[in-house]
Design a protein around this motif. Structure first.
Motif, PDB file in Angstrom:
ATOM      1  N   THR A  42     -10.026  11.287  10.201  1.00  0.00           N
ATOM      2  CA  THR A  42     -10.347   9.915   9.863  1.00  0.00           C
ATOM      3  C   THR A  42     -11.490   9.490  10.770  1.00  0.00           C
ATOM      4  O   THR A  42     -11.377   9.568  11.989  1.00  0.00           O
ATOM      5  N   ASP A  68     -10.360  11.545   0.522  1.00  0.00           N
ATOM      6  CA  ASP A  68      -9.289  10.805  -0.125  1.00  0.00           C
ATOM      7  C   ASP A  68      -9.440   9.289  -0.077  1.00  0.00           C
ATOM      8  O   ASP A  68      -8.762   8.582  -0.805  1.00  0.00           O
ATOM      9  N   LEU A  69     -10.296   8.788   0.797  1.00  0.00           N
ATOM     10  CA  LEU A  69     -10.464   7.342   0.900  1.00  0.00           C
ATOM     11  C   LEU A  69     -11.840   7.042   1.466  1.00  0.00           C
ATOM     12  O   LEU A  69     -12.267   7.669   2.439  1.00  0.00           O
ATOM     13  N   ALA A  71     -14.195   3.428   2.330  1.00  0.00           N
ATOM     14  CA  ALA A  71     -14.261   1.967   2.336  1.00  0.00           C
ATOM     15  C   ALA A  71     -15.670   1.560   2.722  1.00  0.00           C
ATOM     16  O   ALA A  71     -16.265   2.141   3.625  1.00  0.00           O
ATOM     17  N   GLU A  78      -7.762  -4.234   2.428  1.00  0.00           N
ATOM     18  CA  GLU A  78      -6.521  -3.558   2.789  1.00  0.00           C
ATOM     19  C   GLU A  78      -5.945  -2.846   1.573  1.00  0.00           C
ATOM     20  O   GLU A  78      -5.897  -3.392   0.470  1.00  0.00           O
ATOM     21  N   ASP A  79      -5.539  -1.605   1.789  1.00  0.00           N
ATOM     22  CA  ASP A  79      -4.942  -0.782   0.729  1.00  0.00           C
ATOM     23  C   ASP A  79      -3.514  -1.274   0.491  1.00  0.00           C
ATOM     24  O   ASP A  79      -2.726  -1.367   1.433  1.00  0.00           O
ATOM     25  N   VAL A  80      -3.184  -1.591  -0.751  1.00  0.00           N
ATOM     26  CA  VAL A  80      -1.833  -2.048  -1.080  1.00  0.00           C
ATOM     27  C   VAL A  80      -1.257  -1.165  -2.169  1.00  0.00           C
ATOM     28  O   VAL A  80      -1.983  -0.548  -2.948  1.00  0.00           O
ATOM     29  N   THR A  82       0.461   0.025  -5.614  1.00  0.00           N
ATOM     30  CA  THR A  82       0.371  -0.391  -7.010  1.00  0.00           C
ATOM     31  C   THR A  82       1.391   0.403  -7.813  1.00  0.00           C
ATOM     32  O   THR A  82       2.074   1.291  -7.282  1.00  0.00           O
ATOM     33  N   ASP A  85       1.183   4.192  -7.504  1.00  0.00           N
ATOM     34  CA  ASP A  85       1.541   4.884  -6.254  1.00  0.00           C
ATOM     35  C   ASP A  85       2.909   5.496  -6.316  1.00  0.00           C
ATOM     36  O   ASP A  85       3.841   5.171  -6.786  1.00  0.00           O
TER      37      ASP A  85
END
Length: 85
Positions: A42, A68-69, A71, A78-80, A82, A85
């Motif tokens: 990261t 994978d991510l 931003a 912020e990742d929430v 859904t 998921d």
């Protein structure tokens, strides 16, 4: 990322954290086999150049498995969770 046992993740973290635009590097070892290690990386920074990161990893003998991510923007979202998921 998949990497050989040497150099170790301490050296990888130091080198990746030293790349221009990278403010912080976090490496976590997830899996080890006889010849390789699977490491989650990261990186955080305001102006990270992916090609510089990729080049450093390759020069150290590693390879990127996936991204994978990502931003970007004026503020981070912020990742929430859904329904997917």
């Amino acid at each position: 990322m998949l990497k050989p046992h040497q150099p170790n993740i301490i050296e990888y973290a130091y080198i990746l954290g030293s790349i221009k635009g990278v403010d912080g590097a976090n490496l976590s070892l997830y899996e080890v086999d006889q010849e390789t290690e699977n490491v989650k990386i990261t990186l955080e920074g305001s102006d990270i150049n992916f090609k510089d990161v990729e080049k450093a990893i390759q020069e150290l003998g590693g390879s990127i498995h996936s991204i994978d991510l990502v931003a970007t923007g004026q503020r981070l979202i912020e990742d929430v969770g859904t329904l997917m998921d």
